[in-house]
Design an enzyme around this catalytic site. Structure first.
Site, PDB file in Angstrom:
ATOM      1  N   SER A   1       2.913   0.132  -4.714  1.00  0.00           N
ATOM      2  CA  SER A   1       3.725  -1.105  -6.024  1.00  0.00           C
ATOM      3  C   SER A   1       2.524  -0.813  -6.669  1.00  0.00           C
ATOM      4  CB  SER A   1       4.575  -2.283  -5.434  1.00  0.00           C
ATOM      5  OG  SER A   1       4.679  -2.953  -6.244  1.00  0.00           O
TER       6      SER A   1
ATOM      7  N   TYR B   1       5.538  -9.598   0.016  1.00  0.00           N
ATOM      8  CA  TYR B   1       5.500  -8.398  -1.275  1.00  0.00           C
ATOM      9  C   TYR B   1       4.965  -7.706  -1.429  1.00  0.00           C
ATOM     10  CZ  TYR B   1       7.548  -4.299  -3.607  1.00  0.00           C
ATOM     11  OH  TYR B   1       7.614  -2.745  -4.194  1.00  0.00           O
TER      12      TYR B   1
END
Length: 260
Positions: free
Chosen positions: A152, A165
């Protein structure tokens, strides 16, 4: 090899997690279109809820081979057997592993629960580690293989209200480099793809928040959010002979977000 042949995946077998929707589904279909046979990891069916077999059917519709193995990635004992189960289903060979499955939990850090922390870390990081280790034990002795982790832009940035996350994705970037350092000498390339803001279910809350949607959209130089199909080229590149000397790379696919 002539350039077109570099991207040909005929005879290769790919195992893809998170393949039922979003980026994982787009990656699986792209690999099949390039010639690979697919083993798709789906969550165990819930009684009374039919599984989403759209990806499976789409791959079979183009004449490619696709099979399914079921595993809940938050069940770490089950994950330890996942790679062998996939080998059994696919005839004993897997050449490509794409770790795409991931979950999200949003809450201010002062209120973030230990339960949510453990759930995100287990699915996004520990299951990837266990599956990659099993893949390495298969690939390293054979002196060939490709492992692609979906990271990400939050591998590099801190985000807001998503401490678990960003921790999982930051660690996943480092794991990608660590495995690459050890396994590249055995002709096993381990790389990551780092999506920016992509219009998928995981970002549904952001897409429905007019303020955040405007703030994010204005900051993307490409002028739009990404779509799952934007990952077809990057995943085929990293899965193919075209990337044979690409090792430990974190390929950012974000419409220019990180360059701002």
């Amino acid at each position: 090899m002539p350039p077109p042949a570099l991207f040909n995946l005929d005879g290769k077998v790919a195992l893809v997690t998170g393949a039922s929707r979003g980026i994982g589904a787009a990656c699986a279909l792209a690999l099949a279109q390039a010639g690979a046979s697919l083993c798709l990891v789906y969550r165990n069916p819930v009684q009374g809820v039919p599984p989403n077999l759209e990806t499976l059917n789409s791959i079979r519709a183009i004449g490619a081979t696709a099979e399914v193995v079921y595993c809940d990635l938050d069940d770490l004992e089950a994950v330890k057997h996942l790679f062998q189960n996939a080998l059994d289903v696919m005839g004993g060979q897997i050449h490509i592993l794409v770790n795409c499955a991931g979950i999200q939990r949003r809450s201010p850090s002062l209120e973030f629960s230990e339960e949510d922390w453990d759930a995100v870390i287990n699915v996004n990081l520990k299951s990837v580690w266990l599956l990659s280790q099993a893949a390495g034990r298969h690939m390293v002795p054979l002196q060939r293989g490709k492992i692609i982790n979906i990271c990400s832009i939050l591998t590099f940035q801190g985000g807001f209200t998503i401490p678990a996350y960003v921790s999982s994705k930051g660690a996943l970037g480092q794991l990608t480099k660590a495995l690459s350092n050890e396994w590249s000498q055995h002709n096993v390339q381990v790389n990551g793809i780092c999506p920016g803001y992509i219009a998928t279910d995981m970002n549904e809350k952001l897409l429905q928040d007019p303020v955040r949607l405007r703030q994010i959209s204005e900051r993307i130089p490409a002028g739009r959010w990404g779509e799952p199909k934007d990952f077809a080229g990057p995943v085929v590149f990293l899965a193919s002979a075209a990337s044979q000397y690409v090792c430990g790379e974190l390929l950012v696919v974000d419409g220019g977000w990180m360059s701002r």
